[in-house]
Design a protein around this motif. Structure first.
Motif, PDB file in Angstrom:
ATOM      1  N   GLU A 313      -0.562   4.369  12.670  1.00 44.10           N
ATOM      2  CA  GLU A 313      -0.381   5.687  12.070  1.00 44.10           C
ATOM      3  C   GLU A 313       1.080   6.098  12.093  1.00 44.10           C
ATOM      4  O   GLU A 313       1.856   5.674  12.955  1.00 44.10           O
ATOM      5  CB  GLU A 313      -1.218   6.734  12.806  1.00 44.10           C
ATOM      6  CG  GLU A 313      -0.747   6.947  14.228  1.00 44.10           C
ATOM      7  CD  GLU A 313      -1.480   8.052  14.951  1.00 44.10           C
ATOM      8  OE1 GLU A 313      -2.395   8.659  14.377  1.00 44.10           O
ATOM      9  OE2 GLU A 313      -1.115   8.312  16.108  1.00 44.10           O
ATOM     10  N   VAL A 314       1.444   6.895  11.095  1.00 43.44           N
ATOM     11  CA  VAL A 314       2.766   7.525  11.067  1.00 43.44           C
ATOM     12  C   VAL A 314       2.553   8.961  10.590  1.00 43.44           C
ATOM     13  O   VAL A 314       1.525   9.273   9.985  1.00 43.44           O
ATOM     14  CB  VAL A 314       3.740   6.811  10.091  1.00 43.44           C
ATOM     15  CG1 VAL A 314       4.088   5.415  10.556  1.00 43.44           C
ATOM     16  CG2 VAL A 314       3.210   6.799   8.666  1.00 43.44           C
ATOM     17  N   VAL A 315       3.520   9.815  10.873  1.00 40.82           N
ATOM     18  CA  VAL A 315       3.430  11.183  10.370  1.00 40.82           C
ATOM     19  C   VAL A 315       4.636  11.454   9.475  1.00 40.82           C
ATOM     20  O   VAL A 315       5.762  11.111   9.819  1.00 40.82           O
ATOM     21  CB  VAL A 315       3.310  12.209  11.530  1.00 40.82           C
ATOM     22  CG1 VAL A 315       4.470  12.147  12.511  1.00 40.82           C
ATOM     23  CG2 VAL A 315       3.151  13.625  10.990  1.00 40.82           C
ATOM     24  N   VAL A 328      -3.930   3.654   8.969  1.00 38.51           N
ATOM     25  CA  VAL A 328      -4.707   2.532   8.438  1.00 38.51           C
ATOM     26  C   VAL A 328      -6.103   2.641   9.048  1.00 38.51           C
ATOM     27  O   VAL A 328      -6.263   3.155  10.159  1.00 38.51           O
ATOM     28  CB  VAL A 328      -4.086   1.150   8.786  1.00 38.51           C
ATOM     29  CG1 VAL A 328      -2.761   0.978   8.098  1.00 38.51           C
ATOM     30  CG2 VAL A 328      -3.955   0.948  10.267  1.00 38.51           C
ATOM     31  N   PRO A 329      -7.102   2.199   8.294  1.00 38.01           N
ATOM     32  CA  PRO A 329      -8.457   2.331   8.829  1.00 38.01           C
ATOM     33  C   PRO A 329      -8.646   1.472  10.076  1.00 38.01           C
ATOM     34  O   PRO A 329      -8.156   0.349  10.132  1.00 38.01           O
ATOM     35  CB  PRO A 329      -9.344   1.819   7.694  1.00 38.01           C
ATOM     36  CG  PRO A 329      -8.454   1.422   6.585  1.00 38.01           C
ATOM     37  CD  PRO A 329      -7.029   1.570   6.996  1.00 38.01           C
ATOM     38  N   ARG A 330      -9.294   2.062  11.048  1.00 38.83           N
ATOM     39  CA  ARG A 330      -9.707   1.252  12.204  1.00 38.83           C
ATOM     40  C   ARG A 330     -11.087   0.739  11.884  1.00 38.83           C
ATOM     41  O   ARG A 330     -12.016   1.521  11.683  1.00 38.83           O
ATOM     42  CB  ARG A 330      -9.760   2.116  13.467  1.00 38.83           C
ATOM     43  CG  ARG A 330      -8.397   2.452  13.976  1.00 38.83           C
ATOM     44  CD  ARG A 330      -8.485   3.363  15.157  1.00 38.83           C
ATOM     45  NE  ARG A 330      -8.939   4.690  14.779  1.00 38.83           N
ATOM     46  CZ  ARG A 330      -9.299   5.629  15.657  1.00 38.83           C
ATOM     47  NH1 ARG A 330      -9.285   5.364  16.921  1.00 38.83           N
ATOM     48  NH2 ARG A 330      -9.683   6.810  15.245  1.00 38.83           N
ATOM     49  N   ARG A 331     -11.187  -0.540  11.800  1.00 40.99           N
ATOM     50  CA  ARG A 331     -12.487  -1.072  11.405  1.00 40.99           C
ATOM     51  C   ARG A 331     -13.432  -1.050  12.590  1.00 40.99           C
ATOM     52  O   ARG A 331     -13.093  -1.434  13.682  1.00 40.99           O
ATOM     53  CB  ARG A 331     -12.330  -2.492  10.874  1.00 40.99           C
ATOM     54  CG  ARG A 331     -11.641  -2.497   9.540  1.00 40.99           C
ATOM     55  CD  ARG A 331     -11.440  -3.894   9.046  1.00 40.99           C
ATOM     56  NE  ARG A 331     -10.711  -3.844   7.782  1.00 40.99           N
ATOM     57  CZ  ARG A 331     -11.287  -3.603   6.610  1.00 40.99           C
ATOM     58  NH1 ARG A 331     -12.589  -3.422   6.538  1.00 40.99           N
ATOM     59  NH2 ARG A 331     -10.574  -3.564   5.519  1.00 40.99           N
ATOM     60  N   GLU A 363      -5.515  -4.654  10.089  1.00 46.35           N
ATOM     61  CA  GLU A 363      -5.607  -5.595   8.962  1.00 46.35           C
ATOM     62  C   GLU A 363      -4.795  -5.122   7.771  1.00 46.35           C
ATOM     63  O   GLU A 363      -4.491  -5.887   6.873  1.00 46.35           O
ATOM     64  CB  GLU A 363      -7.067  -5.765   8.557  1.00 46.35           C
ATOM     65  CG  GLU A 363      -7.830  -6.586   9.578  1.00 46.35           C
ATOM     66  CD  GLU A 363      -9.303  -6.650   9.275  1.00 46.35           C
ATOM     67  OE1 GLU A 363      -9.682  -6.487   8.102  1.00 46.35           O
ATOM     68  OE2 GLU A 363     -10.072  -6.855  10.216  1.00 46.35           O
ATOM     69  N   MET A 364      -4.499  -3.824   7.753  1.00 44.50           N
ATOM     70  CA  MET A 364      -3.644  -3.285   6.680  1.00 44.50           C
ATOM     71  C   MET A 364      -2.334  -2.830   7.295  1.00 44.50           C
ATOM     72  O   MET A 364      -2.212  -2.735   8.499  1.00 44.50           O
ATOM     73  CB  MET A 364      -4.309  -2.090   6.028  1.00 44.50           C
ATOM     74  CG  MET A 364      -5.422  -2.439   5.096  1.00 44.50           C
ATOM     75  SD  MET A 364      -6.220  -0.933   4.594  1.00 44.50           S
ATOM     76  CE  MET A 364      -4.900  -0.109   3.720  1.00 44.50           C
ATOM     77  N   GLU A 365      -1.389  -2.519   6.434  1.00 41.00           N
ATOM     78  CA  GLU A 365      -0.089  -2.102   6.953  1.00 41.00           C
ATOM     79  C   GLU A 365       0.282  -0.727   6.441  1.00 41.00           C
ATOM     80  O   GLU A 365      -0.075  -0.361   5.335  1.00 41.00           O
ATOM     81  CB  GLU A 365       0.996  -3.079   6.481  1.00 41.00           C
ATOM     82  CG  GLU A 365       0.874  -4.434   7.087  1.00 41.00           C
ATOM     83  CD  GLU A 365       1.144  -5.520   6.081  1.00 41.00           C
ATOM     84  OE1 GLU A 365       1.192  -5.226   4.873  1.00 41.00           O
ATOM     85  OE2 GLU A 365       1.292  -6.658   6.507  1.00 41.00           O
TER      86      GLU A 365
END
Ligand code: PAZ
Length: 366
Positions: A313-315, A328-331, A363-365
């Motif tokens: 995460e970023v803000v 990014v989604p936490r799977r 898994e995503m960036e």
């Protein structure tokens, strides 16, 4: 910074001007400055007439040498993941990218196969005819990455320039920002490098390797040295014999690195779009520090992140807008009638708790 040693012929207008004048007068330009500035100029001159937007991405950590002939230096954690990943996204979005990175840190495209993640040899095997072949399971992704990389190279869209020390970084950052000035708002400065806050100023930097014992001084600890005097400078090496070299305490005295974001915003690239990053470890202060940075430097965007959750995460903190967390989604594994499916984790407007993060990399960036 001593004011006596600053150039008397330049009269600074502001404290920021004085800090810039002093720093760049008192510290030596890096040997590669001219070469790297020349490459950047050629690159900008190539893209500007075509109206292509150019981004300077800074990436990785700067070092702080403790000796002129440097054996030891202070470093930081940054591997260059954010910068290298962002550079790929900028290329996909049509930007020409100047990738100013810490030497040997991650680079766009090759990062997928580099030392910091996996050994590239693990992706390969020997084919029947003695050729080198990518392992079946990696082929489609590798081909995709290779095509994107080759396409960027073919169109001269990626210029990679290395730095090592904080001084290398500051000199080349100033030079490239100034070269980008004619681009106006088509020039984006995306400052993701982890830049040292403290350094050893040149007048206090020793030439040679700092010695850890007094072996090169008088062999014996002088007899008249009192125990207290002795303890101030040495530690006992478990052998109190005066003929044994004694270990010395190393006290490192660092000056603050001047904050040049104000100079960049007001003078080096005043019409450019400027995005800076703010890293913290304490979730309680992240947004406040990002807002403070935005108020102080008056640029376009501060992207805040926490060391422990930065890959998740970023803000975004921007003028006249509410803060926006991007995650990014936490799977999560979920049982459904058709079996186990992945599901996106919950999203809130507060920093994530590192304890809630799944193991491994996202898994995503972002
Ligand atoms: O290189 P990396 O992906 O491991 O880390 C990226 C980062 C945390 C250095 C970057 O997102 C950042 O916050 N840079 C600015 C650091 C600072 O506050 O100086």
């Amino acid at each position: 910074m001593s004011s006596q040693s600053s150039r008397p012929d330049l009269i600074p207008q502001t404290t920021a001007d004085a800090a810039e004048r002093d720093y760049f007068f008192e510290n030596p330009p890096p040997p590669a400055l001219e070469k790297h500035s020349g490459q950047a100029k050629e690159f900008i001159d190539f893209h500007a007439p075509a109206g292509r937007r150019v981004v300077l991405v800074t990436s990785g950590g700067t070092t702080v040498p403790l000796e002129r002939q440097t054996v030891r230096f202070i470093d930081n954690f940054s591997a260059g993941t954010r910068g290298a990943t962002s550079a790929e996204y900028f290329l996909e979005a049509g930007y020409a990218v100047i990738f100013l990175h810490r030497q040997f840190s991650l680079q766009p495209y090759s990062r997928h196969y580099s030392h910091a993640t996996d050994c590239f040899l693990d992706f390969l095997h020997e084919g029947p005819d003695g050729s080198i072949v990518a392992n079946e399971e990696y082929q489609s992704k590798m081909l995709e990455v290779l095509r994107r990389y080759n396409s960027a190279k073919k169109q001269n869209l990626l210029l990679t320039l290395p730095f090592t020390t904080i001084n290398d970084y500051l000199f080349v950052l100033r030079s490239i920002s100034q070269l980008m000035r004619p681009l106006g708002p088509d020039g984006l400065l995306y400052l993701a490098a982890a830049v040292s806050d403290f350094f050893v100023p040149p007048e206090r930097m020793v030439e040679h390797k700092i010695q850890s014992t007094n072996a090169t001084e008088t062999q014996a600890v002088p007899e008249q040295t009192t125990k207290e005097q002795n303890e101030e400078e040495t530690f006992d090496n478990f052998d109190s014999s005066p003929t044994v070299p004694r270990s010395k305490r190393l006290i490192v005295d660092l000056d603050p690195v001047p904050k040049f974001l104000k100079n960049l915003v007001d003078g080096w690239a005043p019409e450019g779009m400027i995005v800076s990053f703010k890293l913290e470890t304490d979730p309680e202060i992240l947004v406040r520090k990002a807002q403070y940075s935005l108020d102080r430097y008056q640029h376009h965007l501060v992207i805040g992140n926490l060391l422990s959750t930065r890959k998740w995460e970023v803000v975004f903190v921007a003028p006249n807008q509410s803060d926006t967390w991007i995650r990014v989604p936490r799977r999560r594994k979920k049982m459904t009638s058709s079996g186990i499916e992945n599901m996106v984790g919950e999203l809130g407007d507060k920093p994530l708790d590192p304890k809630d993060l799944p193991e491994g990399e996202p898994e995503m960036e972002i």
